[in-house]
Design an enzyme around this catalytic site. Structure first.
Site, PDB file in Angstrom:
ATOM      1  CD  GLU A   1      -2.989  -1.249   2.178  1.00  0.00           C
ATOM      2  OE1 GLU A   1      -2.843  -0.523   3.177  1.00  0.00           O
ATOM      3  OE2 GLU A   1      -3.860  -2.132   2.093  1.00  0.00           O
TER       4      GLU A   1
ATOM      5  CD  GLU B   1      -4.556  -5.927   3.125  1.00  0.00           C
ATOM      6  OE1 GLU B   1      -3.318  -5.902   2.961  1.00  0.00           O
ATOM      7  OE2 GLU B   1      -5.152  -5.217   3.947  1.00  0.00           O
TER       8      GLU B   1
END
Ligand SMILES: *[C@@H]1O[C@H](CO)[C@@H](O)[C@H](O)[C@H]1NC(C)=O
Ligand SMILES: *[C@@H]1O[C@H](CO)[C@@H](O)[C@H](O)[C@H]1NC(C)=O
Ligand SMILES: *[C@@H]1O[C@H](CO)[C@@H](O)[C@H](O)[C@H]1NC(C)=O
Ligand SMILES: *[C@@H]1O[C@H](CO)[C@@H](O)[C@H](O)[C@H]1NC(C)=O
Ligand SMILES: *[C@@H]1O[C@H](CO)[C@@H](O)[C@H](O)[C@H]1NC(C)=O
Ligand SMILES: *[C@@H]1O[C@H](CO)[C@@H](O)[C@H](O)[C@H]1NC(C)=O
Ligand SMILES: *[C@@H]1O[C@H](CO)[C@@H](O)[C@H](O)[C@H]1NC(C)=O
Ligand SMILES: *[C@@H]1O[C@H](CO)[C@@H](O)[C@H](O)[C@H]1NC(C)=O
Ligand SMILES: *[C@@H]1O[C@H](CO)[C@@H](O)[C@H](O)[C@H]1NC(C)=O
Ligand SMILES: *[C@@H]1O[C@H](CO)[C@@H](O)[C@H](O)[C@H]1NC(C)=O
Length: 846
Positions: free
Chosen positions: A193, A269
């Site tokens: 991320e 995810e």
């Protein structure tokens, strides 16, 4: 069987064509253009893609307590997660490549705390063990590693300053997997991320190729879809990426650019949702809608197992929860069974059937998906219909939709219809409680190639030609005992060298078990802080020094003692600390710290300063401070004690009283913490935690609750004690059930100022609906909302609880946090000085 070879033939042809025209598939996101409720299942109607598996992630500090279970219960938990045909039967395990820094629920240990290649340590952390245990149970499971943070020797803010160095660091991790653990890592990610980097990804590819890891594929970027824009203008970058992995992708986004690369496209995810029936409904929906709406071929749930404390973010957003190693108790959640519906009846490498050829939208809401075995006759069909109220995951936003029950007919193509019956497994995440979870039903007949299926709202079906499938279970499950038993003593001598220490969960810095630097005083194994410099963080850590915690977020009145060791050269700088009532980052705590000249008692941990400047607790946080007792130095081994009882604290160093009866705030509750002011290798040994003061006796109920009782609020009971008036269950039906009486909170009217009473639970009574973000409410204060948007509100002055508008009226609160271990609904998650002493929903208002 003739049919078998036909299916195989067709599918083998499909496989050959697999990557030719993926883009064409993407057009099929519109409602299924089929007549009525007859849904054809026919591989010949279109190309298919390879199924890459359903997985879960141990990452962000989510598993520290798992290894602490006794071997029998640890093995049972691992069986529920990984054993084929038993529980979640996961097809992929993704793990954090520990980077020494806080990443959500905790910090995970790197294999290289320093750049010294002779000190690479493949025994740190718990992910190696987890991968070995997963492979032991399922040799076919895919493994995937991804860093959240990086040790500071790789750079200051970015791991890309020296791409060669970072690539070699990752290669070292792959080598550990291969040479020490005989594990093949199938996939490797870039930086969770956070920005990816073309140069780095290319350098990583070359470095892995050169080191013999050609088969390890690169997934990028474990974050947003901007990776696709970057790759579109950079062919070398695109060529180096094997799989596009997005986080929490919305099925309603336009990912056409990402699709244009014709690479496998994953939700690398997903979920982050609490492990009740709503979390299961979210997961059941999304792992199937991702194929139907976006042709994603893998979904990976964060996180694998909630083996971290409530009070460290994000509690139990997990496939199952196992956070009581002392009791052996664990919670096999509905998410396990939502996963089993797919994983027990498919294999990585099976093919998805495309929309209108076996997959698509159910006409009255929901999704259906078909997988076929390319090498044989087997196939599996899943149908899932979740209503809007139960469908959301924690993110992203989900557009409104309608669902209603319906009967559909799957029309199998001639070759598939040859099979005379299919086995049926059924769950319903909206019935009950209790909910129907992964129950085997009577086989359904295939008549003239047709299978009829009635699908109620909340329903989740698997129809499969396979004969396997099992709802695994173990006898003699342990009952829940969420309070870490006191007194708790820990010498670390039984712990594994380089492993995690006792029941500690590292938050800032890494605290590993090692042999003592100085055995003076018979110290054998100790807990040592291992991070030598500021890491390349994934998130900030709140600007406080290293910290590891244990215990309960509800603890208040405890006494904690521990020995610490400071080497001569650290004496001028290091400030070891012990804390009670700590939150995850000791921004709220009662902390006693000592340095070479004095001590401080403060309401938070010490400030983390710039490199090598000693950090002290901020002046505004200090309750008291003073010099060290005459003749006492902190070099070598010393014993420190801190006791906090309601509004008073006392502390000692080597038996000398530093302070007694110091006034402290009474509103705080939290963990026992051990830490220091900077990245120093301070060592600790002989921890002892015990209950202190009078407030450890369970309180008797004020009265036994009956229908008609009015709910209000009163002071929360502390120290992890459950008080019968304060125990509520948050049901997945959005009812608030008072646990001892089994009665439900009921608004007397759906109007402002309406009070709340206890009544017989009735899920159809909309006065009993109290919507809440079922994942967030265990991790922060958040609104609890009636069907008309009014919220549950408490009044400080007299304990009245009623419905009010969301905009807080003076003297009232309108947000609550749920503490699952004591089942309390509290008006604060971390200490709220303006709000005063924590208030809890109660059947015995103040
Ligand atoms: C690297 O580690 C080894 C083994 O601990 C040690 O002997 C050596 O001195 C270290 N090298 C440096 C440069 O610190
Ligand atoms: C990759 O990282 C290097 C080093 O930090 C930087 O100079 C470069 O701009 C980055 N490339 C991209 C595309 O961000
Ligand atoms: C390593 O793992 C492979 C399967 O992945 C297995 O065939 C082999 O026997 C293992 N080697 C050792 C030394 O355990
Ligand atoms: C999706 O985006 C692509 C390219 O940006 C565009 O050509 C296409 O029309 C968009 N599709 C929809 C349905 O908006
Ligand atoms: C759902 O059904 C209601 C009632 O029929 C209708 O008003 C609404 O537009 C529908 N919503 C969607 C998103 O289809
Ligand atoms: C040591 O602690 C004392 C008392 O809190 C403080 O006044 C002093 O500044 C600290 N010394 C250093 C070097 O930080
Ligand atoms: C602390 O308070 C307790 C109880 O109030 C009292 O007995 C004790 O003497 C006090 N100790 C000191 C050092 O003031
Ligand atoms: C609630 O707790 C506070 C702090 O201990 C105390 O002052 C107050 O009297 C308590 N209120 C009731 C109603 O017990
Ligand atoms: C539920 O609320 C409605 C509307 O305000 C009210 O008329 C009704 O009496 C309430 N029902 C119960 C069971 O409290
Ligand atoms: C609590 O206080 C509010 C506001 O002063 C008042 O309206 C209400 O009647 C009080 N309730 C009780 C039970 O005393």
């Amino acid at each position: 069987m003739a049919g078998v070879s036909l299916v195989s033939l067709v599918i083998n042809l499909l496989v050959a064509n697999l990557f030719l025209d993926i883009a064409a598939l993407r057009a099929d996101v519109e409602p299924t253009n089929v007549s009525g409720s007859v849904l054809p299942v026919d591989p010949r109607r279109g190309e298919s893609l390879r199924f890459d598996g359903i997985g879960a992630l141990s990452a962000g500090g989510t598993s520290p307590l798992l290894q602490r279970y006794d071997p029998t219960h640890a093995s049972q938990i691992l069986d529920y997660l990984f054993k084929p045909s038993f529980g979640a039967s996961l097809q992929m395990l993704k793990v954090e490549i520990g980077g020494d820094s806080l990443a959500g629920c905790g910090a995970e240990s790197s294999h290289m705390h320093t750049d010294n290649v002779s000190r690479v340590d493949y025994s740190t952390g718990y992910e190696w063990w987890l991968m070995v245990e997963a492979k032991k149970r399922n040799p076919d499971i895919k493994l995937y590693g991804l860093p959240w943070s990086f040790p500071g020797w790789l750079g200051t803010k970015s791991p890309y300053a020296n791409p060669q160095l970072t690539a070699q660091y990752i290669v070292k991790w792959l080598e550990g997997a291969r040479h020490i653990y005989n594990l093949t890592i199938d996939y490797i990610g870039v930086w969770n991320e956070r920005p990816s980097n073309s140069t780095y990804v290319q350098v990583l590819r070359s470095a892995m190729d050169a080191a013999g890891f050609k088969q390890t594929q690169i997934v990028a970027k474990d974050g947003g879809a901007d990776i696709c824009n970057s790759m579109a203008t950079d062919k070398a970058y695109a060529d180096a990426v094997d799989v596009i992995g997005l986080h929490y992708p919305s099925d309603f986004s336009n990912f056409s650019l990402c699709h244009s690369f014709n690479k496998p496209f994953w939700a690398s995810e997903e979920s982050s949702s609490y492990d009740d029936a709503n979390g299961a409904a979210c997961w059941a929906r999304v792992i199937n809608s991702h194929w139907v709406l976006q042709q994603m071929t893998s979904s990976i749930m964060w996180n694998l197992v909630g083996s971290y404390y409530h009070g460290t973010n994000w509690y139990a957003e997990s496939m199952m929860t196992a956070d009581q190693p002392w009791s052996g108790h664990y919670w096999v959640s509905p998410v396990i069974w939502a996963t089993a519906h797919v994983t027990q009846f498919t294999k990585v490498g099976w093919r998805y059937l495309k929309n209108r050829a076996g997959s698509g939208l159910l006409p009255l809401g929901g999704y259906y998906v078909t997988w076929v075995d390319p090498d044989g006759p087997d196939f599996t069909i899943v149908a899932v219909k979740i209503s809007y109220e139960h469908a959301p995951c924690i993110r992203p936003h989900l557009p409104r939709f309608n669902t209603s029950a319906e009967t559909v007919t799957f029309e199998l193509t001639a070759s598939m219809g040859h099979i005379q019956s299919l086995q049926v497994w059924y769950s319903n995440f909206e019935d009950g409680p209790p909910h129907t979870l992964f129950e085997k039903q009577a086989n359904v007949a295939v008549v003239n190639g047709k299978v009829n299926l009635h699908i109620p709202v909340g329903g989740y079906f698997t129809l499969s030609s396979l004969k396997s499938g099992e709802k695994g279970s173990f006898p003699n499950e342990k009952t829940s005992a969420p309070n870490l038993p006191l007194p708790y003593k820990e010498s670390f001598d039984a712990d594994q060298i380089s492993g995690t220490a006792g029941y500690f969960a590292d938050q800032i810095g890494i605290f590993e078990v090692h042999a003592a630097s100085s055995q003076a005083g018979a110290h054998k194994n100790v807990m040592r802080q291992m991070v030598p410099q500021t890491p390349i963080a994934w998130q900030g850590w709140g600007d406080t020094g290293p910290l590891t915690v244990l215990g309960m977020r509800e603890w208040q009145d405890v006494t904690v003692s521990i020995d610490f060791y400071v080497s001569e050269e650290l004496v001028v700088h290091a400030m070891p600390c012990v804390a009670t009532r700590s939150d995850q980052k000791w921004l709220y705590a009662v902390a006693l710290c000592v340095n070479g000249t004095g001590w401080t008692l403060s309401n938070r941990g010490p400030q983390l300063q710039a490199d090598n400047t000693p950090g002290n607790p901020p002046a505004t946080s200090i309750y008291q401070s003073g010099p060290l007792p005459a003749g006492v130095s902190i070099a070598g081994w010393h014993a420190i004690t801190l006791t906090t009882i309601t509004t008073q604290a006392s502390g000692t160093l080597d038996g000398h009283v530093l302070f007694a009866n110091a006034s402290i705030g009474n509103a705080d509750t939290g963990f026992v913490g051990v830490g220091m002011n900077y990245w120093y290798p301070v060592e600790f040994d002989n921890l002892e935690v015990d209950a202190a003061g009078p407030n450890w006796e369970p309180t008797a109920p004020c009265h036994s609750s009956t229908a008609g009782d009015t709910l209000g609020s009163r002071n929360c009971t502390t120290n992890g004690l459950s008080s019968p008036d304060q125990e509520f269950d948050l049901l997945a039906t959005y009812q608030l059930r008072h646990a001892p009486s089994g009665l439900c909170a009921t608004a007397t009217a759906l109007a402002a100022s309406a009070t709340i009473t206890l009544e017989e639970c009735d899920a159809t009574n909309s006065n009993q609906t109290f919507f809440n973000t079922y994942s967030n409410i265990r991790n922060m204060v958040t609104a609890i909302e009636a069907v008309n948007g009014l919220v549950l509100s408490g009044r400080y002055s007299n304990g009245t609880v009623s419905l009010q508008t969301r905009k807080a009226t003076p003297g009232c609160w309108t947000e609550w946090a749920y503490f699952p271990n004591t089942r309390q609904l509290r008006n604060q998650y971390t200490r709220d000085d303006a709000a005063g002493y924590p208030q809890c929903l109660s059947t015995c208002p103040q």
